[in-house]
Design a protein around this motif. Structure first.
Motif, short mmCIF file in Angstrom:
data_model
loop_
_atom_site.label_atom_id
_atom_site.label_comp_id
_atom_site.label_asym_id
_atom_site.label_seq_id
_atom_site.Cartn_x
_atom_site.Cartn_y
_atom_site.Cartn_z
N GLN A 79 -2.76 48.00 -58.14
CA GLN A 79 -2.57 48.07 -59.59
C GLN A 79 -1.72 46.91 -60.10
O GLN A 79 -2.02 46.30 -61.13
CB GLN A 79 -1.91 49.40 -59.96
CG GLN A 79 -1.83 49.67 -61.45
CD GLN A 79 -1.30 51.05 -61.76
OE1 GLN A 79 -0.81 51.77 -60.88
NE2 GLN A 79 -1.40 51.46 -63.01
N LEU A 80 -0.67 46.57 -59.35
CA LEU A 80 0.18 45.45 -59.72
C LEU A 80 -0.59 44.13 -59.62
O LEU A 80 -0.47 43.26 -60.49
CB LEU A 80 1.42 45.41 -58.82
CG LEU A 80 2.41 44.26 -59.04
CD1 LEU A 80 2.91 44.23 -60.48
CD2 LEU A 80 3.57 44.37 -58.05
N GLN A 81 -1.39 43.99 -58.59
CA GLN A 81 -2.19 42.78 -58.41
C GLN A 81 -3.13 42.58 -59.60
O GLN A 81 -3.24 41.47 -60.14
CB GLN A 81 -3.02 42.87 -57.12
CG GLN A 81 -3.91 41.66 -56.90
CD GLN A 81 -4.74 41.78 -55.62
OE1 GLN A 81 -4.69 42.78 -54.91
NE2 GLN A 81 -5.53 40.77 -55.33
N HIS A 103 9.84 46.30 -55.02
CA HIS A 103 10.86 46.48 -56.05
C HIS A 103 10.31 47.43 -57.11
O HIS A 103 9.28 47.16 -57.73
CB HIS A 103 11.23 45.14 -56.69
CG HIS A 103 12.31 45.28 -57.74
ND1 HIS A 103 13.65 45.20 -57.43
CD2 HIS A 103 12.25 45.53 -59.08
CE1 HIS A 103 14.36 45.36 -58.53
NE2 HIS A 103 13.53 45.57 -59.55
N TYR A 104 11.01 48.54 -57.31
CA TYR A 104 10.60 49.55 -58.28
C TYR A 104 11.60 49.60 -59.44
O TYR A 104 12.80 49.40 -59.25
CB TYR A 104 10.55 50.94 -57.64
CG TYR A 104 9.42 51.14 -56.65
CD1 TYR A 104 8.20 51.70 -57.06
CD2 TYR A 104 9.57 50.79 -55.31
CE1 TYR A 104 7.17 51.89 -56.16
CE2 TYR A 104 8.54 50.98 -54.40
CZ TYR A 104 7.35 51.54 -54.83
OH TYR A 104 6.33 51.73 -53.93
N GLU A 105 11.08 49.88 -60.59
CA GLU A 105 11.92 50.18 -61.75
C GLU A 105 11.33 51.39 -62.46
O GLU A 105 10.13 51.39 -62.80
CB GLU A 105 12.01 48.98 -62.70
CG GLU A 105 12.78 47.81 -62.10
CD GLU A 105 13.35 46.86 -63.13
OE1 GLU A 105 13.25 47.17 -64.34
OE2 GLU A 105 13.89 45.81 -62.73
N ASN A 106 12.18 52.43 -62.61
CA ASN A 106 11.73 53.70 -63.18
C ASN A 106 10.51 54.22 -62.43
O ASN A 106 9.52 54.69 -63.04
CB ASN A 106 11.40 53.52 -64.67
CG ASN A 106 12.62 53.11 -65.47
OD1 ASN A 106 13.73 53.59 -65.24
ND2 ASN A 106 12.43 52.19 -66.42
N GLU A 107 10.58 54.15 -61.09
CA GLU A 107 9.54 54.65 -60.18
C GLU A 107 8.22 53.91 -60.31
O GLU A 107 7.18 54.37 -59.82
CB GLU A 107 9.32 56.16 -60.38
CG GLU A 107 10.57 56.99 -60.12
CD GLU A 107 10.31 58.48 -60.23
OE1 GLU A 107 9.20 58.86 -60.62
OE2 GLU A 107 11.23 59.26 -59.90
N LYS A 108 8.24 52.75 -60.94
CA LYS A 108 7.03 51.93 -61.07
C LYS A 108 7.19 50.66 -60.24
O LYS A 108 8.21 49.98 -60.33
CB LYS A 108 6.81 51.56 -62.54
CG LYS A 108 5.62 50.63 -62.77
CD LYS A 108 5.48 50.28 -64.25
CE LYS A 108 4.31 49.32 -64.48
NZ LYS A 108 4.14 48.98 -65.92
N LEU A 109 6.17 50.35 -59.43
CA LEU A 109 6.21 49.13 -58.63
C LEU A 109 6.01 47.94 -59.55
O LEU A 109 4.96 47.79 -60.18
CB LEU A 109 5.13 49.14 -57.55
CG LEU A 109 5.08 47.89 -56.66
CD1 LEU A 109 6.34 47.78 -55.81
CD2 LEU A 109 3.84 47.91 -55.76
#
Length: 273
Positions: A12-14, A45-51
């Motif tokens: 998803q990040l890609q 690295h996650y922020e607010n449980e999002k990669l």
């Protein structure tokens, strides 16, 4: 091994990063899906449980390639710098001679980051896709499935044609043979093994890798006949066909272009000082 959840988050990040800059990130999914629990190769690295940040390390003998990404909405916060620092700390524990930072050739964000890192361009490669052309009449060539008895031949081809050290080539061969998406072939001339080629099927595509002919058999048309045979077979199976080649490898580039391959993307590799 990475969990299905982690692999899904990386994918998803890609997609988000690729869509932002119209680029292709080379994350070596065949290797990501077969990670070893005993090795630390991936950093998150996650922020607010999002990669929002990811970096992967890929070992090839005494060389490690590094590729990563940060979500477009979370850049300029030092996330990738921290991920790279963690990766380099792990690399220092290993017997690694060369660290290469991989970046899409047309990625503006990657170029900006690389200017902050002590590195220099090592080489570039084209990613090429086959476009259907008339390959002429099929010429006789023997290509057979590789067996365990061919391991030493494959190692010597990697040493002679790709610059591997023998032990590196041996370890590399053992690692890639764990991947169940690849088929390995030996090219023969007069009943003697003279080359090799492997084909990987991934995400509905066929990728040609490890194509090599012993130097004393080069210039005889053997490689061309073998390549055309593989193209015909993969095309008949309905696969789009891809390969990679260094931009400075003029002989290979001319061969691929003459057989119908066209450049669709580019990757740059920067050696870390």
């Amino acid at each position: 091994m990475l969990s299905k959840k982690q692999l899904g988050e990386i994918k998803q990040l890609q997609l988000a990063c690729e869509q932002e800059e119209a680029i292709h990130l080379k994350l070596n999914w065949d290797m990501l899906e077969l990670r070893n629990d005993q090795e630390l190769t991936d950093f998150f690295h996650y922020e607010n449980e999002k990669l929002v940040g990811f970096l992967g390390m890929y070992s090839f003998g005494n060389k490690v390639e590094v590729c990563g990404m940060v979500h477009p909405h979370y850049r300029r916060k030092g996330i990738f710098t921290r991920l790279l620092k963690e990766a380099l700390a792990e690399i220092k524990k290993q017997e690694v001679e060369v660290v290469l930072l991989n970046a899409p050739a047309n990625s503006y964000s990657a170029q900006c980051f690389l200017r902050t890192v002590p590195c220099q361009l090592s080489f570039s490669e084209y990613q090429m896709k086959w476009t259907e052309i008339d390959l002429g009449n099929e010429q006789q060539i023997v290509i057979r499935k590789s067996t365990d008895n061919d391991l030493e031949t494959e190692i010597q081809l990697d040493v002679e044609c790709f610059g591997f050290k023998e032990e590196e080539a041996r370890n590399h061969s053992k690692r890639i043979r764990k991947e169940n998406t690849q088929s390995y072939y030996i090219i023969e001339e007069d009943q003697q093994p003279v080359g090799k080629i492997r084909v990987q099927h991934l995400n509905g595509e066929a990728w040609i890798y490890g194509f090599a002919i012993f130097q004393k058999y080069q210039g005889k048309g053997i490689g061309r006949k073998a390549l055309k045979r593989i193209i015909r077979e993969q095309h008949a199976l309905g696969y789009p066909i891809f390969l990679e080649v260094e931009t400075e490898n003029e002989n290979a580039l001319k061969l691929y272009q003459s057989c119908g391959f066209k450049t669709v993307d580019g990757q740059d590799y920067y050696q870390l000082n």
